[in-house]
Design a protein around this motif. Structure first.
Motif, PDB file in Angstrom:
ATOM      1  N   ALA A   1      45.146 -23.079  60.056  1.00  7.99           N
ATOM      2  CA  ALA A   1      45.002 -23.145  61.599  1.00  7.99           C
ATOM      3  C   ALA A   1      46.770 -24.482  60.993  1.00  7.99           C
ATOM      4  CB  ALA A   1      44.810 -24.449  60.971  1.00  7.99           C
ATOM      5  N   ASN A   2      46.944 -24.669  62.877  1.00 10.61           N
ATOM      6  CA  ASN A   2      48.021 -26.121  63.150  1.00 10.61           C
ATOM      7  C   ASN A   2      47.764 -27.472  62.924  1.00 10.61           C
ATOM      8  OD1 ASN A   2      47.902 -23.043  64.926  1.00 10.61           O
ATOM      9  ND2 ASN A   2      49.982 -23.918  65.272  1.00 10.61           N
ATOM     10  N   ASP A   3      46.006 -27.313  63.262  1.00 10.80           N
ATOM     11  CA  ASP A   3      45.786 -28.941  63.506  1.00 10.80           C
ATOM     12  C   ASP A   3      44.168 -28.538  62.599  1.00 10.80           C
ATOM     13  OD1 ASP A   3      45.722 -31.627  63.367  1.00 10.80           O
ATOM     14  OD2 ASP A   3      46.383 -31.255  65.533  1.00 10.80           O
ATOM     15  N   TYR A   4      43.640 -30.068  62.541  1.00 12.37           N
ATOM     16  CA  TYR A   4      42.603 -30.244  62.064  1.00 12.37           C
ATOM     17  C   TYR A   4      41.423 -31.768  62.378  1.00 12.37           C
ATOM     18  CZ  TYR A   4      38.479 -30.248  58.414  1.00 12.37           C
ATOM     19  OH  TYR A   4      38.261 -30.063  57.635  1.00 12.37           O
ATOM     20  N   ILE A   5      40.883 -31.359  62.907  1.00 14.88           N
ATOM     21  CA  ILE A   5      40.065 -33.024  63.569  1.00 14.88           C
ATOM     22  C   ILE A   5      39.035 -32.646  62.789  1.00 14.88           C
ATOM     23  CG2 ILE A   5      39.296 -33.606  65.381  1.00 14.88           C
ATOM     24  CD1 ILE A   5      41.431 -32.281  67.198  1.00 14.88           C
ATOM     25  N   SER A   6      38.501 -33.786  62.331  1.00 16.15           N
ATOM     26  CA  SER A   6      37.147 -34.219  62.251  1.00 16.15           C
ATOM     27  C   SER A   6      36.176 -35.038  62.924  1.00 16.15           C
ATOM     28  CB  SER A   6      36.828 -34.816  60.061  1.00 16.15           C
ATOM     29  OG  SER A   6      37.447 -36.063  60.596  1.00 16.15           O
ATOM     30  N   LYS A   7      35.278 -34.369  63.010  1.00 20.25           N
ATOM     31  CA  LYS A   7      33.901 -34.822  63.515  1.00 20.25           C
ATOM     32  C   LYS A   7      33.376 -36.566  62.878  1.00 20.25           C
ATOM     33  CE  LYS A   7      32.495 -30.669  65.599  1.00 20.25           C
ATOM     34  NZ  LYS A   7      31.122 -29.043  65.767  1.00 20.25           N
ATOM     35  N   PRO A   8      32.503 -37.497  63.167  1.00 16.94           N
ATOM     36  CA  PRO A   8      33.050 -38.011  65.154  1.00 16.94           C
ATOM     37  C   PRO A   8      34.854 -37.819  65.795  1.00 16.94           C
ATOM     38  CG  PRO A   8      32.461 -39.501  63.644  1.00 16.94           C
ATOM     39  CD  PRO A   8      32.023 -38.445  62.975  1.00 16.94           C
ATOM     40  N   TYR A   9      34.720 -37.753  66.976  1.00 20.42           N
ATOM     41  CA  TYR A   9      36.299 -37.398  66.674  1.00 20.42           C
ATOM     42  C   TYR A   9      36.447 -38.034  67.981  1.00 20.42           C
ATOM     43  CZ  TYR A   9      35.101 -33.643  69.457  1.00 20.42           C
ATOM     44  OH  TYR A   9      34.474 -32.804  70.367  1.00 20.42           O
ATOM     45  N   HIS A  10      37.220 -39.109  69.107  1.00 21.27           N
ATOM     46  CA  HIS A  10      37.479 -39.780  70.119  1.00 21.27           C
ATOM     47  C   HIS A  10      38.177 -38.281  71.682  1.00 21.27           C
ATOM     48  CE1 HIS A  10      37.159 -43.814  69.088  1.00 21.27           C
ATOM     49  NE2 HIS A  10      37.562 -43.623  67.387  1.00 21.27           N
ATOM     50  N   HIS A  11      37.272 -38.184  72.439  1.00 23.17           N
ATOM     51  CA  HIS A  11      37.327 -37.783  73.464  1.00 23.17           C
ATOM     52  C   HIS A  11      39.885 -37.295  73.732  1.00 23.17           C
ATOM     53  CE1 HIS A  11      38.263 -35.779  77.233  1.00 23.17           C
ATOM     54  NE2 HIS A  11      38.716 -36.678  78.259  1.00 23.17           N
ATOM     55  N   GLU A  12      40.025 -38.943  73.968  1.00 23.65           N
ATOM     56  CA  GLU A  12      41.469 -38.649  73.765  1.00 23.65           C
ATOM     57  C   GLU A  12      41.887 -38.046  72.832  1.00 23.65           C
ATOM     58  OE1 GLU A  12      39.397 -41.789  76.198  1.00 23.65           O
ATOM     59  OE2 GLU A  12      39.382 -41.246  74.016  1.00 23.65           O
ATOM     60  N   GLU A  13      41.589 -38.362  71.433  1.00 23.62           N
ATOM     61  CA  GLU A  13      42.275 -37.631  70.242  1.00 23.62           C
ATOM     62  C   GLU A  13      42.210 -35.957  70.046  1.00 23.62           C
ATOM     63  OE1 GLU A  13      42.431 -37.672  65.434  1.00 23.62           O
ATOM     64  OE2 GLU A  13      40.476 -38.882  66.959  1.00 23.62           O
ATOM     65  N   LEU A  14      41.323 -35.113  70.602  1.00 20.24           N
ATOM     66  CA  LEU A  14      41.115 -34.330  70.984  1.00 20.24           C
ATOM     67  C   LEU A  14      42.116 -33.418  72.560  1.00 20.24           C
ATOM     68  CD1 LEU A  14      39.923 -31.026  70.155  1.00 20.24           C
ATOM     69  CD2 LEU A  14      38.469 -32.409  72.398  1.00 20.24           C
ATOM     70  N   ILE A  15      42.476 -34.602  73.001  1.00 16.28           N
ATOM     71  CA  ILE A  15      42.764 -33.936  74.821  1.00 16.28           C
ATOM     72  C   ILE A  15      44.279 -33.990  73.759  1.00 16.28           C
ATOM     73  CG2 ILE A  15      43.384 -34.726  76.928  1.00 16.28           C
ATOM     74  CD1 ILE A  15      41.286 -33.157  77.007  1.00 16.28           C
ATOM     75  N   ALA A  16      45.261 -34.960  73.729  1.00 19.60           N
ATOM     76  CA  ALA A  16      46.306 -35.764  72.816  1.00 19.60           C
ATOM     77  C   ALA A  16      46.765 -33.981  71.943  1.00 19.60           C
ATOM     78  CB  ALA A  16      46.326 -36.546  72.572  1.00 19.60           C
ATOM     79  N   ARG A  17      45.683 -34.353  70.871  1.00 14.44           N
ATOM     80  CA  ARG A  17      46.578 -32.962  69.501  1.00 14.44           C
ATOM     81  C   ARG A  17      45.924 -31.562  70.482  1.00 14.44           C
ATOM     82  NH1 ARG A  17      45.127 -34.327  64.140  1.00 14.44           N
ATOM     83  NH2 ARG A  17      44.814 -36.734  64.220  1.00 14.44           N
ATOM     84  N   ILE A  18      45.409 -30.967  71.679  1.00 15.79           N
ATOM     85  CA  ILE A  18      44.842 -30.530  72.201  1.00 15.79           C
ATOM     86  C   ILE A  18      47.064 -30.048  73.085  1.00 15.79           C
ATOM     87  CG2 ILE A  18      44.616 -28.701  74.399  1.00 15.79           C
ATOM     88  CD1 ILE A  18      41.776 -29.330  72.798  1.00 15.79           C
TER      89      ILE A  18
END
Length: 824
Positions: free
Chosen positions: A786-803
């Protein structure tokens, strides 16, 4: 060998009995028996150079010396002695009515033959010096020798015509041999009495063994096992000392060699069993590690001596025993005294039992070795009395220990029941509180979303009302997350999985920040939040996030229980290296009954009806543990009815005090902790990038829908499972994959592993998006590609930035995709 064991008590007895001098023994000699020692004579043969024929020569007979003792005694010697008993010239009285024979008794003790042990050989000689018969005592080859358990040897001399007796005596122990001539009926009467006494000893020891064996099966207590070994070794001693084993086993049997070994080693076996029993009974290992090590070393040495005794003569083993026995006694006494001093309940009984055994052995030693006391029935049985007294007192001590253990078990069971009932009550309260804390925001979210949907259908509703409803939905969701975060923090604290990140912090600015965060919690209450930290440059060493969490918990707790007034944060110096930080309110206070339990998890005090206190009772418990991680303690100023004051210490910068970080980085279930994401303007190039093809893999339809709306600027493809996702990728590779871990069938790990068989991390980025927030999951996901790992709950802005961070590599890949040679 029994008296060898008694030699070790000589120093003790000399101290106990100072000034006592040897007494001349006078025996009453009734017509039923006669003491032969005053009529007998002896000669020493130190070089073992004489045989019976040489002894019968006129020259040798002239060298015989008369005994000046009632009982022939030669001390501890390796010499050989010849004893002459002139029965033919003693002018004995006639036999009593009913007695047909005389019985010659030699001993006790029995000087049995064996491995380098000597023995007694008897010769009957007539008046002309002719040898009529000979017998090795203890072999029972001669039918005239009687099998007796009195402790000595017995030989039947028929009728009135008695011949002279010559004895060749050799012993590996102290040489002491009473010489008694009995009329037959009197001898058997005396033997019956001895048999009854011995049977009583057997019965007592067997009863103790069986009783404690029953207890051992019931309660599995180690001290019972070793007591059984002690009593069994004493029983074996009686069996060997009474020569029962020799009565049952003939000389030519292979077990005869084992009996010889056991007869001289039984004392060491008894000592080993007793030492081990003492270690367990007195809990020596727990109370005195040094003494326990000495006892274990002594047990090992004694065991080694036992092994060595099988391959050597008795003399060197005898020397070792004479060293080990007094050393063992000294350690036993010291250990008992130390245990008494440290309050071990059974130590006094154990010491009394030990002294009883030593007294019996010492009394027997007094007449067998030193001849201090006369040999009477009491002195001759003192060793047996001491041994039985020891066994009985130890049994009483174990019974007391058993009753105490039983009482402790009953108390522990009652405590467990009480704790279980309390835990059940806490569980009920927890379920009630958690369900209430979860139900309230969920109900708010559900109702507000329904109202908002209706308002959206009504074009006349102002946009502001819809915006306010969305804010309320967001606040309810944050309240839900707060409950979840508290539960996760409690789990991390219990498993010591929280790690502090210490740094220098401006306490004034940090307090201002906390008060701003807490201000919305006041609502309509007339409460003032005051920062009474006057020194705006005050700097402390702490973890910023955890210190804010502590203060926010204390302030929010104060707001709940303060109808009106003020809440202030203040500091005061404690010493040169620390200051004391306090949170004080003017609320209702805490009752004395509740002050001892407020720091327990899920404990909530009795809240008045006019006070609305939300939460599940974790705030103070978490705060206390976090304060402890900072090296201090959260103290409550006990001032019920007049507000509440919580305070704790923090180290100042510049001090040399190091905070011991009690959090562990090596926990098997460490949680991922992310600081709150603060969105910043994204680079223009990222915002204006071309639409990307993003595959969302999640078994929850609502999750796929939410993410799809969050990624409305891209081409979104949805898959409800791993197999469907792989099928989509095989048909048309997307630019990026958002992958959930927990899915039925193929897990996210399996999907990631399969994708990496075809595409590397540059060709097809994978971002794991899951509610699992353990560090182990992150490590495993990254190891599988995997390239990255995001645990829920997360911020919308964080998801966009990582994508966008992953998608920015696409132009580079497209640039070189046509030049495969260059890529190679």
């Amino acid at each position: 060998m029994r008296t060898l064991f008694c030699h070790s008590f000589s120093l003790l007895l000399l101290l106990i009995l100072p000034g006592i001098k040897p007494l001349a023994q006078t025996l009453n000699t009734p017509q039923s028996f006669h003491n032969l020692a005053p009529h007998s004579a002896f000669i020493e043969d130190p070089n073992n150079s004489l045989n019976i024929n040489q002894v019968l020569s006129t020259e040798t007979l002239a060298r015989f010396q008369k005994f000046n003792q009632d009982i022939p005694f030669f001390g501890l010697t390796r010499s050989i002695f010849w004893i002459h008993i002139p029965l033919s010239s003693m002018n004995l009285p006639p036999l009593l009515s009913g007695n047909n024979n005389w019985i010659l008794e030699l001993g006790p003790p029995k000087h049995v033959q064996g491995l380098d042990r000597g023995g007694i050989e008897m010769f009957l000689v007539d008046a002309n010096g002719a040898i009529l018969s000979s017998a090795q005592m203890g072999s029972y080859a001669n039918t005239a020798e009687l099998k007796t358990i009195r402790g000595g040897f017995a030989y039947r001399l028929s009728g009135e015509n008695l011949h002279d007796v010559f004895l060749r005596v050799e012993s590996a122990r102290e040489l002491r041999i009473p010489l008694t001539l009995w009329q037959e009926n009197s001898f058997y009467d005396k033997s019956s009495t001895a048999d009854i006494g011995l049977g009583l000893e057997y019965g007592i020891l067997l009863a103790m063994i069986l009783y404690n064996l029953f207890l051992l099966i019931s309660i599995k207590e180690r001290s019972l096992l070793f007591y059984i070994l002690v009593a069994s070794s004493q029983l074996l001693f009686l069996f060997l000392d009474s020569k029962h084993a020799r009565l049952l086993i003939p000389d030519n049997n292979v077990l005869f060699w084992i009996i010889n070994i056991l007869e001289r080693d039984i004392y060491l076996l008894m000592g080993i069993a007793y030492l081990q029993f003492q270690r367990v009974l007195l809990d020596v290992r727990q109370h005195n590690q040094l003494m326990d090590n000495l006892l274990k070393a002594l047990i090992i040495i004694c065991t080694g001596s036992l092994v060595m005794s099988m391959f050597t003569s008795e003399k060197p083993v005898q020397f070792i025993y004479l060293i080990l026995i007094p050393v063992s006694l000294i350690l036993i006494l010291i250990t008992n005294v130390d245990a008494i001093r440290k309050g071990v309940d059974t130590a006094k009984v154990h010491l009394a039992a030990t002294l009883a055994f030593l007294s019996g052995a010492g009394i027997q030693l007094s007449y067998q070795v030193w001849q201090i006391f006369p040999e009477t029935w009491l002195t001759s049985q003192a060793f047996h009395f001491g041994m039985l007294s020891q066994s009985l007192m130890l049994a009483f001590g174990l019974a007391y220990r058993y009753n105490k253990l039983k009482l402790e078990i009953e108390n522990a069971q009652q405590l467990a029941i009480n704790n279980l009932q309390h835990a059940e009550k806490i569980k009920d309260n927890l379920l009630s509180n958690v369900s209430h804390e979860l139900r309230t925001p969920v109900h708010s979210i559900n109702s507000l979303s329904h109202i908002t949907r209706e308002k959206l259908n009504n074009t006349s509703v102002p946009t502001q009302e819809i915006y306010e409803n969305l804010n309320l939905i967001d606040n309810s969701a944050r309240r839900l997350l707060k409950v979840i975060d508290d539960l996760l923090d409690l789990a991390s604290i219990k498993n010591q999985q929280i790690t502090l990140h210490l740094q220098a912090l401006n306490l004034y600015l940090l307090t201002e920040d906390v008060l701003k965060t807490a201000k919305p919690l006041i609502g309509n209450k007339p409460i003032k939040l005051l920062n009474n930290i006057k020194d705006e440059t005050c700097t402390v060493i702490a973890d910023e996030k955890r210190l804010k969490q502590i203060l926010l918990n204390l302030i929010s707790n104060a707001i709940k229980f303060t109808p009106k007034g003020e809440i202030n944060i203040s500091v005061e110096p404690k010493d040169e290296a620390h200051l004391r930080l306090a949170v004080t309110d003017t609320g209702i206070g805490i009752s004395p009954d509740e002050q001892n339990q407020i720091f327990n998890a899920f404990e909530k005090g009795n809240t008045p009806v006019d006070i609305q206190a939300e939460g599940i009772g974790l705030g103070l418990a978490i705060s206390q543990r976090l304060v402890e991680l900072h090296g201090s303690k959260l103290d409550l100023c006990k001032n019920p009815g007049r507000g509440t004051k919580f305070s704790f210490d923090l180290p100042l910068t510049g001090s040399e005090e190091l905070i011991k970080n009690q959090g562990s980085e090596s926990g098997s279930k460490r949680l991922l902790k992310r600081s709150d994401y603060s969105p910043s303007p994204l680079p223009v190039s990222h915002l204006k990038s071309e639409k990307a093809s993003i595959l969302i893999v999640d078994d929850e339809a609502i999750n796929r829908m939410v993410i799809s709306q969050q990624l409305s600027g891209h081409n979104v493809i949805q898959a409800s499972g791993g197999a469907e996702a792989l099928s989509i990728i095989n048909k048309q590779k997307p630019d990026l994959v958002l992958l959930d871990l927990m899915m039925p069938g193929m897990s996210g790990y399996d999907v990631c592993k399969e994708i990496r068989r075809t595409y590397n991390q540059v060709q097809l980025p994978i971002i794991i998006l899951t509610a699992r927030n353990h560090l182990e999951d992150l490590n495993k996901g990254l190891e599988l590609g995997a390239n990255d790992y995001i645990s829920k709950p997360y911020h919308h802005e964080e998801l966009i930035a990582r994508i966008n961070n992953q998608l920015k590599l696409l132009p580079i890949i497209n640039q070189f995709s046509g030049n495969r040679t260059l890529l190679k």
